[in-house]
Scaffold this active site. Structure first.
Site, PDB file in Angstrom:
ATOM      1  N   ASP A 108      65.993  25.398  85.217  1.00 50.28           N
ATOM      2  CA  ASP A 108      65.243  26.634  84.949  1.00 50.28           C
ATOM      3  C   ASP A 108      64.687  26.680  83.529  1.00 50.28           C
ATOM      4  O   ASP A 108      64.497  27.752  82.973  1.00 50.28           O
ATOM      5  CB  ASP A 108      66.121  27.878  85.186  1.00 50.28           C
ATOM      6  N   HIS A 147      59.596  25.469  90.840  1.00 50.00           N
ATOM      7  CA  HIS A 147      58.802  25.290  89.634  1.00 50.00           C
ATOM      8  C   HIS A 147      57.678  26.317  89.621  1.00 50.00           C
ATOM      9  O   HIS A 147      56.765  26.265  90.440  1.00 50.00           O
ATOM     10  CB  HIS A 147      58.254  23.862  89.561  1.00 50.00           C
TER      11      HIS A 147
END
EC number: 6.3.4.4
Length: 432
Positions: free
Chosen positions: A14, A42
């Protein structure tokens, strides 16, 4: 001369890899996924429009780029078709520009069923998987019983293999986990309905990459998750099921390791983690809550809130060792705006009193570890969307420089917002 650049997460995932992949993609001919599956979200924001890609490489939004899915990626046919449909509905030509290795393991409904059954059985001791069947699919690969993309070419043989493996899974699901079995015919019919689309994109990824290198083409390898979640080198057992480190590029795509030119480690200006597992700098106070709020720290795939903490240079030093990191890209710098002080964890104090500068490997060795912090003055000025490093507050610059000093690696790219234009490239990875 062509360059081969790896972009990977240097923390627990992340970190903002998708934006940076997208930012650098206009320099390359190929973008390659080499590990993980559709458990990786993503997020890209281009001209204010948000796109979340889970399986297809982030380069798909660039019309002149060919996207490759290497053998190290586990492919869910259902997830792939859904993602392709979402992109094609926006006018993006996917199947003409997406190529897949026939050696990719398939994720099928029984993997998902097993994933959910195991997590439910573990209760509070659950690892915190995304529940998308990633781990069970990798298990089948290692056990040499898994179905692969290449099996879709022979539909009769596929049907027979599927029948055998479903007997194996359903026996466990019904008799041990006490849940419903997975239906064979529905599973077979669903896969066969889309098999021709998938096999139409199969290609020899290794040869494509080798030819591109010899022809002087730039190649970008897109990592998923983060270093500290690596199956071998992460905080085991609180890890993912693939090699998230730079070594995974070679094994997950067939690209020779000596041909990699630059490894870009993506780091947040602080740390986050989703799910269980050790997290030495985790904050349980109002500061942690404020970082989570300002950083909008919720998983792109799961929606789960992320745990937040101060920057951990000890864990990062381990990531540098594991990946041969050439330079960092620091994201979400603007989230730290407004704090009176900011902290960097520079060492760990172990339960026996020993001071260490590199993170332990197994999760059990993190128990009782205390962070040793350096405290620096914060900055009140707004850094959001700044694109000139000389306009950053001096205390912010001091923070960046101190991270470079304690890690020994330069910060080559700075990100001050979610859009790809809100970025400062201090050193060009493809020119390094």
């Amino acid at each position: 001369m062509g360059k081969s650049v790896v972009i990977l997460g240097a923390q627990w995932g992340d970190e903002g890899k998708g934006k940076i992949v997208d930012l650098l993609t206009d320099r390359v001919k190929y973008v390659v996924r080499y590990q993980g599956g559709h458990n990786a979200g993503h997020t890209l924001i281009i001209n204010g429009e948000k796109t979340v890609l889970r399986l297809i490489p982030s380069g798909m939004l660039h019309p002149n780029v060919t996207c490759l899915i290497g053998n190290g990626v586990v492919v869910s046919p259902e997830a792939l078709m859904k993602e392709m449909g979402e992109l094609e509905s926006r006018g993006i030509k996917v199947r003409e520009r997406l190529l897949i290795s026939e050696a990719c393991p398939l994720i099928l409904p029984y993997h998902v069923a097993m994933d959910h059954a195991r997590e439910a059985a573990l209760g509070k001791k659950a690892i915190g998987t995304t529940g998308r069947g990633i781990g069970p699919a990798y298990e089948d690969k290692v056990a040499r019983r898994g179905l692969r993309v290449g099996d879709l070419f022979n539909k009769e043989a596929f049907a027979e293999k599927l029948k055998n493996i479903l007997e194996y899974y359903n026996f466990q699901l019904v008799n041990y986990y006490k849940v419903e079995p997975v239906d064979y015919q529905k599973t077979l019919d669903d896969v066969m309905a889309i098999a021709d689309v998938i096999t139409g994109m199969v290609a020899d990824i290794t040869t494509i990459l080798d030819t591109a290198r010899k022809n002087g083409e730039h190649i970008l390898f897109e990592g998923a998750q983060g270093t500290m979640l690596d199956i071998d080198h992460g905080t085991y057992p609180y890890v993912t099921s693939s090699n998230t480190t730079a070594g995974g590029v070679a094994t997950g795509s067939g690209f020779g390791p000596r041909n990699l030119d630059y490894v870009l480690g993506i780091i947040k200006a602080y740390c986050t983690r989703v799910g269980g597992g050790p997290f030495t700098t985790e904050l349980f106070d109002d500061v942690g809550a404020e970082i989570a709020r300002k950083g909008n720290e919720f998983g792109a795939v799961t929606g789960r809130p992320r745990r937040c903490g101060w920057f951990d240079a000890v864990a990062i030093r381990r990531a540098i060792q594991l990946n041969s990191i050439s330079g960092f890209c620091m994201t979400k710098l603007d989230v730290l705006d407004g704090f009176d002080e900011v902290k960097i964890c520079v060492a760990y104090k172990m339960p026996n009193g020993e001071i260490v500068e590199y993170a332990p490997l197994a999760a059990k060795d993190w128990e009782g570890v205390e962070p040793i912090y350096e405290t620096l003055p914060g900055w009140k000025e707004n850094t959001f969307r700044i694109t000139d490093v000389n306009k950053l507050p001096q205390n912010c610059i001091n923070y960046i420089k101190r991270i470079e000093e304690v890690t020994g690696v330069p910060i080559d790219i700075l990100s001050t917002g979610p859009d790809r234009v809100e970025t400062m490239i201090l050193r060009e990875p493809f020119a390094a």
